[in-house]
Enzyme design. Structure first.
Site, short mmCIF file in Angstrom:
data_model
loop_
_atom_site.label_atom_id
_atom_site.label_comp_id
_atom_site.label_asym_id
_atom_site.label_seq_id
_atom_site.Cartn_x
_atom_site.Cartn_y
_atom_site.Cartn_z
N GLN A 72 15.20 44.38 -1.82
CA GLN A 72 15.97 43.50 -0.96
C GLN A 72 17.43 43.50 -1.41
OE1 GLN A 72 14.51 39.51 -1.34
NE2 GLN A 72 15.53 38.77 0.48
N GLU A 106 10.01 34.52 2.41
CA GLU A 106 10.09 34.60 0.95
C GLU A 106 9.63 33.29 0.34
OE1 GLU A 106 13.95 35.86 -0.37
OE2 GLU A 106 13.32 35.97 -2.46
N SER A 150 15.63 43.34 -7.44
CA SER A 150 14.34 43.64 -8.05
C SER A 150 13.78 44.94 -7.48
CB SER A 150 13.34 42.52 -7.79
OG SER A 150 13.87 41.29 -8.21
C1 LIG Z 1 14.51 37.40 -11.42
C2 LIG Z 1 15.39 37.46 -10.22
C3 LIG Z 1 15.13 38.38 -9.22
C4 LIG Z 1 15.96 38.47 -8.11
N1 LIG Z 1 15.70 39.42 -7.18
C5 LIG Z 1 16.55 39.58 -6.13
C6 LIG Z 1 16.35 40.62 -5.19
O1 LIG Z 1 15.42 41.40 -5.30
N2 LIG Z 1 17.22 40.76 -4.18
C7 LIG Z 1 18.26 39.92 -4.02
O2 LIG Z 1 18.99 40.08 -3.07
N3 LIG Z 1 18.49 38.89 -4.89
C8 LIG Z 1 17.65 38.72 -5.94
N4 LIG Z 1 17.86 37.70 -6.84
C9 LIG Z 1 19.06 36.87 -6.67
C10 LIG Z 1 18.82 35.42 -6.34
O3 LIG Z 1 18.42 35.28 -5.01
C11 LIG Z 1 20.13 34.68 -6.64
O4 LIG Z 1 20.35 34.77 -8.04
C12 LIG Z 1 20.08 33.25 -6.23
O5 LIG Z 1 20.04 33.11 -4.83
C13 LIG Z 1 21.23 32.42 -6.80
O6 LIG Z 1 22.47 33.01 -6.65
P1 LIG Z 1 23.46 33.16 -7.87
O7 LIG Z 1 22.69 33.78 -8.97
O8 LIG Z 1 24.67 33.84 -7.39
O9 LIG Z 1 23.81 31.70 -8.32
P2 LIG Z 1 25.00 30.70 -7.71
O10 LIG Z 1 24.84 30.69 -6.26
O11 LIG Z 1 26.29 31.23 -8.27
O12 LIG Z 1 24.60 29.38 -8.34
C14 LIG Z 1 25.12 28.85 -9.58
C15 LIG Z 1 24.54 27.44 -9.76
O13 LIG Z 1 25.05 26.60 -8.73
C16 LIG Z 1 23.99 25.98 -8.04
N5 LIG Z 1 24.36 25.84 -6.63
C17 LIG Z 1 24.85 26.79 -5.81
N6 LIG Z 1 25.05 26.29 -4.58
C18 LIG Z 1 24.68 25.00 -4.61
C19 LIG Z 1 24.65 23.93 -3.67
N7 LIG Z 1 25.01 24.12 -2.40
N8 LIG Z 1 24.20 22.74 -4.09
C20 LIG Z 1 23.81 22.54 -5.38
N9 LIG Z 1 23.83 23.50 -6.30
C21 LIG Z 1 24.24 24.71 -5.93
C22 LIG Z 1 22.83 26.92 -8.20
O14 LIG Z 1 21.60 26.26 -8.01
C23 LIG Z 1 23.03 27.41 -9.61
O15 LIG Z 1 22.47 26.50 -10.50
C24 LIG Z 1 17.06 37.59 -7.97
C25 LIG Z 1 17.31 36.64 -8.97
C26 LIG Z 1 16.49 36.58 -10.09
C27 LIG Z 1 16.79 35.56 -11.15
#
Ligand SMILES: Cc1cc2nc3c(=O)[nH]c(=O)nc-3n(C[C@H](O)[C@H](O)[C@H](O)COP(=O)(O)OP(=O)(O)OC[C@H]3O[C@@H](n4cnc5c(N)ncnc54)[C@H](O)[C@@H]3O)c2cc1C
Lengths: 362, 393
Positions: free
Chosen positions: B112, B230, B147
């Site tokens: 994805q 998902e 992933s």
């Molecule tokens: C093990 C793993 C596998 C993954 N696999 C995939 C994959 O296969 N494909 C893919 O596309 N993505 C994948 N992801 C990505 C995952 O979907 C994102 O990491 C996730 O959506 C969060 O985005 P970010 O890491 O940029 O955090 P951010 O969006 O930068 O968040 C930082 C912090 O702010 C908080 N936050 C953000 N917005 C808000 C809000 N509106 N209100 C309150 N709090 C908020 C978050 O909860 C977090 O604590 C994977 C992630 C992990 C950990």
């Protein structure tokens, strides 16, 4: 673990119809202001509401077989009634008489008394402290030369009972007419389910059967179905709090739009969803007799914390208005906190679970 | 109408024609797909029989009893849980016929390509560009946390096709061939020591227009299908009592009386109760789905699952005491699947930290519950009517 057949955790159409009927009645006859006023009167119980529920609707006989004048329904239906009574913190002896005392009488095979209960001409109360968990030791009165003597405390709804089911030290459970004992109200945390001290001064009772099994059965059903009352409380508290926070404005916004509050309410919603599954599971297990001990212990190990959490959040989020005597949230807080002790605390039920699912203490 | 008896009959027929003991695994899976017994609720010809989804367990139970091979859903989770329902809803006939069968049999693994370094929770802010050129698109950008990208043949991809409109509107959804020139996958090592996810760099990758899913500029709506699937994927499978992580720690507790303390006992019982309640919530949710009254509990299942996995695995490391100070293996590897149950408590503890991040963070899911289930006001927004190109980054 063992393969159980899957419990039915939804509500049937008949159950929903029953809910609607009970809710209608409560909407008309049990408003919060009335309940608050009643708590400080000489008659905290709403006897006319009890008559409407049990006389007109026949709800006292849900657990009693049809041949004894009951409805021959079951624990699942009773659970739905209790959800609604919880939503209204209704001051009626339903849990104590139509569930706990009824189960004790079913355990003894006391058919004539069951008939009286089914017809709602009699309210019965098991004279065991409300805090007692199923399977725990209970206080008993002395049986001496054919007469019962002694004092029992913490007996819920004794003030409106016509008959008390009294455990004695000879191992017997006795039916005693309320007119022959002294019932002294205790000042209770929960104003809507008041406790009393029952004093027996040489009364002759009628021996119904053995205490042990009947009381265990009664308290187990009480504990399992109490979870549905707690669900009703929690559901009302969550709904009302969400409603209030959508309406209440501070800082030129609806306060319900602040994320710190949204997350707290979302977590509470999750807990209530869990409680609904656990409470339904306990009611179903009592009805089918399958997996009952575990289902009841799980429900009671979980329900108390959810209902109390819902009440505490509701009070905090209603803030000043929530702290007043006038607003009904305190009725729910008091009931929820008392419920968390009724028929055993969460800790006591966790301990029971440890043995049931083989997770032994050190 | 295909009922349980009919499905049982068809399953027996499949087993008779392809005895599991003597049939090659892939041949069996292909035959099962062709018989419509892969996902019975899919249309005829696409691995299903348009039967009620609730009847799938009938087929699965028969096949399991007969010792038939399965398609290892753990390994192909993204394809099964997210790509397939999206392709089914938005794909052309040709796309469905080409993609669904090898997806289901596991011959082709999916990944994805959604998240980017600058667009995680705020996924619609993504900046990967797709520019129209002839009968196709040229894609440039960087994706992250992908992933299984290292074993994937295909990817679902969202990219910006119109930067001049507000961010939710200028996105288009594609199927990307991971073997195409310009796709570069670099392992991204994670807290567990291994590299389950990756960075993916897209440089002048050419995607034919025939691999677009849905309309141009409508990619956000298509992505909602993927994201909703998902989130419901978790909690969708029935588990027995003690079926999840709680079973691991309960077994350790029973086998190792030497490790027990009163404090750990109290905490274990508390978590056991919560795990059982979460399981029952899942049972109730499924019963609602079967009865055609989908409840909102699905939104909460992932939140429960994440929190409990983390608390239970954390307690287990503590329970192990001296052994909890050790770890099984820090070797940097690129595993084909996430093996939760095959490894030590320390690994489970570290990996489960991802459960509250992947597929939407717990914070974002709490917003969803609060707004969609409880109807509380949405977060104030400053980005709604601004063209993506004019947003501060
Ligand atoms: C093990 C793993 C596998 C993954 N696999 C995939 C994959 O296969 N494909 C893919 O596309 N993505 C994948 N992801 C990505 C995952 O979907 C994102 O990491 C996730 O959506 C969060 O985005 P970010 O890491 O940029 O955090 P951010 O969006 O930068 O968040 C930082 C912090 O702010 C908080 N936050 C953000 N917005 C808000 C809000 N509106 N209100 C309150 N709090 C908020 C978050 O909860 C977090 O604590 C994977 C992630 C992990 C950990």
């Amino acid at each position: 673990m063992s393969a159980q057949s899957e419990p039915g955790l939804l509500y049937s159409e008949e159950e929903e119809a029953l809910r609607a009927a009970v809710r209608d009645l409560l909407t008309d006859h049990c408003d919060p202001a009335g309940v608050i006023a009643r708590t400080e009167s000489a008659a905290p119980h709403d006897v006319s509401l009890w008559k409407a529920l049990c006389g007109q609707m026949g709800l006292a006989g849900l657990l009693i077989p049809e041949e004894l004048g009951g409805q021959g329904a079951g624990h699942r239906e009773v659970a739905v009634v209790l959800e609604e009574l919880g939503r209204a913190v209704a001051p009626v002896p339903y849990l104590t008489s139509a569930v706990v005392a009824t189960e004790a009488l079913l355990g003894c095979g006391a058919d004539d008394l069951l008939r009286d209960l089914a017809s709602a001409t009699t309210i019965a109360v098991l004279a065991v402290g409300l805090h007692t968990a199923p399977g725990r030791d209970i206080d008993r009165v002395r049986f001496e030369e054919g007469a019962l003597r002694g004092e029992l405390t913490g007996i819920a709804d004794a003030a409106v009972a016509d008959v008390l089911l009294v455990p004695a030290d000879d191992g017997g459970l006795y039916a005693v007419r309320a007119a022959e004992v002294t019932v002294t109200p205790q000042v209770s945390l929960d104003l809507t389910r008041p406790l009393a001290r029952v004093t027996l001064d040489g009364v002759t009772g009628r021996r119904l059967g053995d205490t042990e099994a009947a009381v265990r059965r009664a308290l187990r059903a009480g504990a399992g179905l109490l979870a549905s009352e707690q669900l009703g409380l929690a559901d009302w508290l969550l709904t009302e709090t969400v409603r209030y926070l959508k309406e209440r404005r501070q800082f030129n916004r609806q306060v319900g739009g602040f994320q710190a509050l949204k997350h707290r309410l979302a977590r509470l919603w999750l807990e209530v969803a869990g409680l609904r599954a656990a409470a339904r599971n306990a009611a179903d297990a009592l009805a089918t007799g399958e997996d009952t001990d575990v289902a009841v212990a799980v429900a009671q190990a979980y329900a108390g914390q959810v209902a109390v959490h819902a009440a505490e959040e509701a009070l905090q989020l209603h803030a000043g208005i929530g702290m007043t005597w006038e607003h009904p949230v305190h009725l729910y807080l008091k009931r929820a906190k008392a419920d968390s002790i009724a028929y055993g605390t969460a800790g006591t039920h966790r301990e029971a679970l440890a043995a049931l699912v083989d997770l032994q203490a050190p | 109408m295909t009922d349980a008896a009919e499905l049982r009959r068809l399953t027996k027929e499949l087993l008779a024609a392809h005895p599991p003991a003597t049939t090659d695994r892939l041949d069996f899976l292909r035959a099962r797909f062709d018989a419509g017994l892969a996902w019975v609720h899919f249309p005829q010809g696409l691995g299903g029989l348009a039967a009620p989804r609730s009847l799938q367990p009938v087929v699965d139970a028969e096949l399991k009893a007969a010792g038939a091979p399965d398609n290892d859903p753990r390994r192909i989770g993204i394809g099964l849980g997210m790509a397939a329902p999206t392709i089914l809803q938005y794909g052309t006939e040709e796309q469905k016929r080409r993609l669904l069968r090898p997806l289901w049999t596991g011959e082709e693994v999916w990944c994805q390509l959604f998240s980017e370094p600058g667009a995680g929770s705020d996924l619609a802010a993504l900046g990967t560009r797709a520019v129209r050129e002839g009968d196709g698109w040229v894609v440039n950008g960087q994706k992250v946390w992908t992933s299984s990208a290292h074993v994937a043949r295909w990817a679902i991809l969202i990219a910006r096709t119109d930067p001049a409109v507000p961010k939710h509107r200028g996105i288009t959804y594609f199927v990307c061939d991971m073997t195409d020139p310009g796709v570069e996958v670099r392992p991204l090592r994670q807290v567990t020591g291994e590299a389950e996810f990756n960075e993916v760099f897209l440089t002048d990758v050419r995607i034919p227009d025939s691999r677009r899913l849905g309309e141009i500029g409508d990619g956000w709506r298509v992505a909602q299908t993927t994201l909703n699937n998902e989130r419901v994927a978790i909690g969708g499978t029935p588990i027995p009592r003690e079926g999840g992580m709680i079973g691991k720690i309960a077994a350790t507790w029973r086998e190792r009386p030497d490790l027990r303390t009163h404090d750990l006992h109290q905490r274990l019982l508390g978590l056991w109760v919560e795990a059982e309640v979460a399981r029952l919530t899942g049972v109730r949710l499924r019963q609602q789905l079967v009865a055609g009254q989908p409840g909102p509990e699905g939104a909460g299942m992932k939140l429960n699952f994440a929190r409990l996995n983390q608390e239970i695995s954390g307690l287990e490391v503590e329970l192990l005491g001296e052994e909890g100070l050790l770890y099984d293996d820090w070797t940097m590897r690129r595993p084909e699947l996430v093996d939760f149950t095959g490894r030590d408590a320390g690994y489970r503890y570290l990996r489960s930290k991802g459960n509250s991040i992947e597929g939407g963070t717990s914070e974002v899911l709490l917003n969803i519950v609060a707004e969609r289930v409880l109807g509380l006001p949405a977060e104030p927004r400053t980005d709604k009517d601004v063209a993506w190109k004019d947003l501060a980054r």
